[in-house]
Scaffold this motif. Structure first.
Motif, short mmCIF file in Angstrom:
data_model
loop_
_atom_site.label_atom_id
_atom_site.label_comp_id
_atom_site.label_asym_id
_atom_site.label_seq_id
_atom_site.Cartn_x
_atom_site.Cartn_y
_atom_site.Cartn_z
N TYR A 112 27.94 -3.33 -14.08
CA TYR A 112 27.97 -3.44 -13.60
C TYR A 112 27.92 -2.55 -11.60
O TYR A 112 27.38 -3.15 -10.92
N ALA B 256 30.85 0.13 -6.02
CA ALA B 256 31.27 -1.21 -4.91
C ALA B 256 32.15 -1.18 -3.40
O ALA B 256 32.31 0.04 -3.50
N GLN C 74 32.92 -6.04 -2.59
CA GLN C 74 32.29 -6.17 -4.11
C GLN C 74 33.54 -6.01 -5.40
O GLN C 74 33.86 -6.80 -5.68
N ARG C 75 34.67 -4.68 -4.60
CA ARG C 75 35.23 -4.85 -5.20
C ARG C 75 36.37 -5.71 -6.09
O ARG C 75 37.93 -5.84 -6.44
N HIS D 77 38.50 -7.64 -18.07
CA HIS D 77 38.77 -8.94 -17.52
C HIS D 77 36.95 -9.17 -18.17
O HIS D 77 36.47 -10.29 -17.34
N MET D 78 36.65 -8.05 -17.67
CA MET D 78 35.04 -8.18 -18.39
C MET D 78 34.42 -7.72 -19.87
O MET D 78 34.80 -6.97 -20.06
N PRO E 195 40.04 -11.55 -10.02
CA PRO E 195 39.90 -11.84 -11.79
C PRO E 195 41.29 -11.32 -12.30
O PRO E 195 41.84 -12.40 -12.80
N LYS E 196 41.78 -10.01 -12.08
CA LYS E 196 42.63 -9.59 -12.41
C LYS E 196 44.37 -10.30 -11.83
O LYS E 196 44.78 -10.11 -12.22
N VAL F 64 25.99 -4.38 -8.41
CA VAL F 64 26.88 -4.03 -6.80
C VAL F 64 26.11 -3.25 -6.17
O VAL F 64 25.80 -3.05 -4.70
N ALA G 20 39.28 3.62 -18.05
CA ALA G 20 38.90 3.50 -16.71
C ALA G 20 37.55 1.71 -17.62
O ALA G 20 37.19 1.12 -16.35
N THR H 99 35.28 -8.39 -7.21
CA THR H 99 34.77 -8.62 -9.31
C THR H 99 36.10 -7.53 -9.38
O THR H 99 35.95 -7.98 -11.24
N ILE H 100 36.77 -7.14 -9.31
CA ILE H 100 37.72 -6.29 -9.98
C ILE H 100 39.47 -7.42 -9.55
O ILE H 100 40.37 -7.54 -9.77
N ASP I 236 42.60 2.57 -12.08
CA ASP I 236 41.48 3.99 -12.54
C ASP I 236 40.34 2.79 -12.40
O ASP I 236 39.20 3.06 -12.38
N GLN I 237 40.77 1.73 -12.40
CA GLN I 237 39.79 0.13 -12.96
C GLN I 237 39.43 0.56 -11.19
O GLN I 237 37.56 -0.04 -10.65
N PHE J 139 36.70 8.42 -17.33
CA PHE J 139 37.48 9.09 -17.06
C PHE J 139 38.35 9.12 -18.08
O PHE J 139 37.86 8.44 -19.69
N ALA K 295 35.43 1.68 -10.62
CA ALA K 295 34.38 0.69 -9.53
C ALA K 295 33.67 1.49 -8.12
O ALA K 295 32.34 1.16 -8.21
N PHE L 107 36.84 -1.93 -17.24
CA PHE L 107 37.18 -3.47 -16.83
C PHE L 107 37.09 -4.41 -18.05
O PHE L 107 37.08 -4.98 -18.58
#
Ligand SMILES: Nc1ncnc2c1ncn2[C@@H]1O[C@H](COP(=O)(O)OP(=O)(O)O)[C@@H](O)[C@H]1O
Ligand SMILES: [Mg+2]
Lengths: 364, 318
Positions: free
Chosen positions: A98, B222, B226-227, A89-90, B234-235, A102, A85, B230-231, B212-213, A81, B217, A87
């Motif tokens: 990732y 994902a 799973q999204r 938080h990781m 946590p967010k 998955v 984009a 994992t996304i 966008d995240q 992107f 994913a 992540f």
């Protein structure tokens, strides 16, 4: 390693047509650049290839398979992107891992591949760092690594270098090309920077206002632009474009460049086309790099208005009212501002466009 | 690009603070002096009732004793309130009941709110109207909600009518006067009233998950779940902890709607901590004892909340 075919692709957002009947064949393993000014529909095209947007009309095929209705997660497309984009938080490691996680890849293999990718992109020292605080240059590599690690058949990059600094951009241009050679994916690369397109791409698709203008190798679009837009957009500075009128003379068809008081002879093959279509008003074009200094009484006589030095190159601006010409010399050149100089176009490098439509006049 | 801009900003402020250290030292002292009265006032407002409560809780004082609360030390009772509390089975039953209500209502509100919030992330016809309707329960005055559910759960009320229609034979359960069902009715009312708040907070959290995240994913293969795991989760960690904390604290104090529906009865079947405290205060007038109960609960809740907050800070750092 997949051929992508866009067939009569149209994308409308409400009443606004962002993409008008795009036909484009991207070959297996090819590095294709989508090049055009901001807002011309490059991202829209990419998003449709990735499956994030649905075409309003037309279809997209991968190796002949119609992708209509295929969910974006199932297209085997890697996407980098414009804003990466990542992540946030990781940490770096988990970002890279990732796509493998998955998919249920065994932990030992994930570890091996993450470390190999980190090594390749020089991310190893950062693996444990939280990704929210990384610099743009690192984010950019991380974004590429995260997509590349699952070895997608198609790799789409949307202006991946537009946010990074100039020095790093030069490095990444080489790296990306290297990456693509290594993985042999089909790569579609969106950019508004022609230097990126010219240096990396196998072929360039030039777009403007949602319309595909020309597809060709970097040299093809540079040497033989199909219309005035491409002629002006490609090259820095763009092609010199002088208005003229075709007239018969004892030398055959010539372009009368009006105010410049000279006539430029036209290639007989082009003359035939122009005659056939009854074209009179033309634009006479030539690359600044193809301008040479001529002796007195030869070529076009014009005053030098401005001399610009860009690194080792010298750009000389000539001006005479409406008609302006730029010339690029590889080195210093013995002209001075205010001086009137005779310049000529290297034989065989002049191009002719129909002034009414902007389309290049070619041999038939 | 935004990141570059921030870096620049940081370096600029860095420069300023190095040249401004001298001013800052004096500034800090001046700042303290200027805000001290306000800080003391806040401290007083926050701490005084607590200290008073602590003081009263150590005595047998009651407003009927004819002495002012400041003289309550005359009725010092050697921690009898606390030792009584330890063996007060009605208190422990009420506490257990309150915990039960909380353990059922808060997760139910959370799951319902989350489910609704996820539905509201998609576009559907009439979304705006549904959105407004969704928020109505939250705006109903609790006392009114209490009367509403009191009516609904009468033996000849609409709830029984609906059940009768569904099962095809008359159904006339006296919900609110049967010890087994009164608590269920009370919990339904609480879930009805407070799911919208969960919904609202969680929807704000979902909207804040970067699209966008999520797309990145998805493109990496994902699945939806799973999204989500994992996304999204946590967010949303921080906002979920906030939402749960608000509801845990509020639900622990459950009183108004419940009291109007059942008055804590039948018997003590719906007597929660708040109802018990109210009864002890209003009917038995043993204020020293009430102060002790209130203090114990305050400490218990504070521990719960600070645990939640430390979880939240841990989440933020990760
Ligand atoms: N979701 C959307 N809704 C409406 N208009 C859009 C949307 N996405 C893009 N556009 C418009 O379509 C045109 C092309 O956009 P885009 O493909 O992002 O251009 P670019 O070539 O800069 O990537 C722009 O004029 C943009 O405003
Ligand atoms: Mg774009």
């Amino acid at each position: 390693m997949t051929a992508i075919h866009l067939e009569n692709l149209v994308k409308r957002f409400g009443a606004f047509t962002a993409l008008k009947t795009m036909d484009l064949e991207i070959r297996d393993g090819e590095f294709m650049a989508l090049l055009g000014p901001s807002g011309c529909g490059k991202s829209t095209t990419m998003n449709m290839i990735a499956g994030m947007e649905q075409p309003s009309e037309g279809r997209i095929t991968f190796d002949g398979r119609d992708m209509n209705g295929v969910a974006m997660g199932r297209r085997g497309v890697g996407f980098v992107f414009q804003n990466y984009a990542i992540f946030t938080h990781m940490n770096v490691y988990d970002n890279l891992a990732y796509g493998l996680k998955v998919r249920g890849t065994p932990a030992s293999e994930i570890d091996r591949r993450v470390k190999a990718m980190a090594d390749f992109l020089q991310l190893t020292p950062m693996l444990d760092k939280p990704s929210a605080k990384l610099s743009v240059n690192i984010l950019q590599r991380l974004a590429i690594g995260r997509s590349a690690i699952v070895e997608p058949a198609i790799f789409l990059l949307d202006e991946p270098l537009s946010n990074v600094d100039a020095a790093f951009r030069a490095v990444m241009r080489t790296e990306l090309k290297h990456l693509q050679r290594q993985f042999r994916q089909t790569m579609v690369y969106v950019t508004h920077d022609q230097l990126e397109a010219m240096t990396m791409a196998d072929r360039i698709a030039v777009m403007d206002h949602g319309v595909l203008q020309q597809v060709g190798t970097p040299l093809e679009v540079y040497n033989d632009p199909v219309n005035l837009f491409v002629a002006d957009f490609i090259g820095s500075p763009g092609m010199n474009l002088l208005k003229g009128v075709l007239a018969d003379s004892d030398r055959g068809l010539v372009a009368d460049l009006g105010a410049l008081g000279i006539t430029a002879p036209i290639d007989p093959a082009l003359s035939a086309t122009a005659r056939k279509h009854g074209i009179r008003e033309v634009v006479y074009g030539f690359r600044p790099e193809r301008v040479v200094l001529a002796g007195a009484g030869q070529g076009i006589a014009m005053p030098v208005t401005f001399i610009e030095r860009i690194g080792a190159r010298t750009v000389v601006h000539f001006g005479d009212g409406e008609q302006r010409v730029k010339a690029v010399f590889d080195n210093d050149v013995a002209v001075q501002t205010g001086e009137t100089v005779h310049v000529a176009v290297e034989p065989g490098f002049a191009r002719l466009f129909d002034a009414a439509t902007g389309v290049a006049i070619r041999e038939v | 690009m935004s990141m570059l801009a921030t870096e620049e900003k940081i370096s600029v402020t860095g420069d300023l603070s190095t040249t401004g250290t001298r001013i800052e030292d004096g500034g800090r002292r001046l700042g303290l002096m200027l805000t001290l009265p306000a800080q003391l006032l806040v401290l007083f407002i926050a701490v005084f009732p607590l200290l008073m409560q602590l003081y009263i809780s150590l005595t047998d004082w009651s407003p009927l004793d004819g002495i002012g609360w400041w003289q309550a030390y005359e009725l010092w009772n050697n921690f009898a309130n606390y030792t009584d509390l330890a063996v007060d089975s009605r208190f422990w039953d009420a506490l257990g009941r309150t915990a039960l209500v909380m353990l059922i209502c808060v997760p139910a509100e959370f799951l319902l709110g989350l489910g609704l919030a996820i539905l509201f992330m998609d576009n559907f016809a009439g979304k705006r109207v549904f959105y407004s309707i969704m928020l109505i329960p939250m705006m109903v005055v609790p006392a009114v909600a209490g009367y509403m559910f009191f009516m609904l759960f009468q033996s000849g009320g609409p709830v029984n009518d609906i059940i009768s229609t569904l099962i095809g034979r008359p159904f006339a359960l006296a919900w609110l006067s049967s010890p087994g069902t009164a608590l269920i009715a009370v919990m339904i009312a609480d879930i009805w009233q407070w799911t919208p708040l969960m919904f609202l907070i969680l929807l704000a959290g979902l909207v804040g998950v970067p699209e966008d995240q999520m797309r990145a994913a998805t493109l990496l293969g994902a699945s939806w779940s799973q999204r989500f795991r994992t996304i999204v989760m946590p967010k949303m960690k921080t906002i979920i902890i906030i939402a749960l904390s608000i509801r845990v604290i509020e639900n622990f104090k459950i009183f108004d709607t419940l009291y109007i529906m059942t008055g804590g009865g039948p018997g003590v079947a719906t007597e929660t901590i708040s109802v018990y405290i109210y009864k002890v205060t209003q009917q038995d007038l043993i204020w020293g004892y009430v102060a002790a109960i209130a203090l114990v609960i305050l400490i218990a809740l504070s521990i719960l909340v600070s645990l939640a907050i430390s979880r939240m800070n841990a989440a933020k750092e990760a």
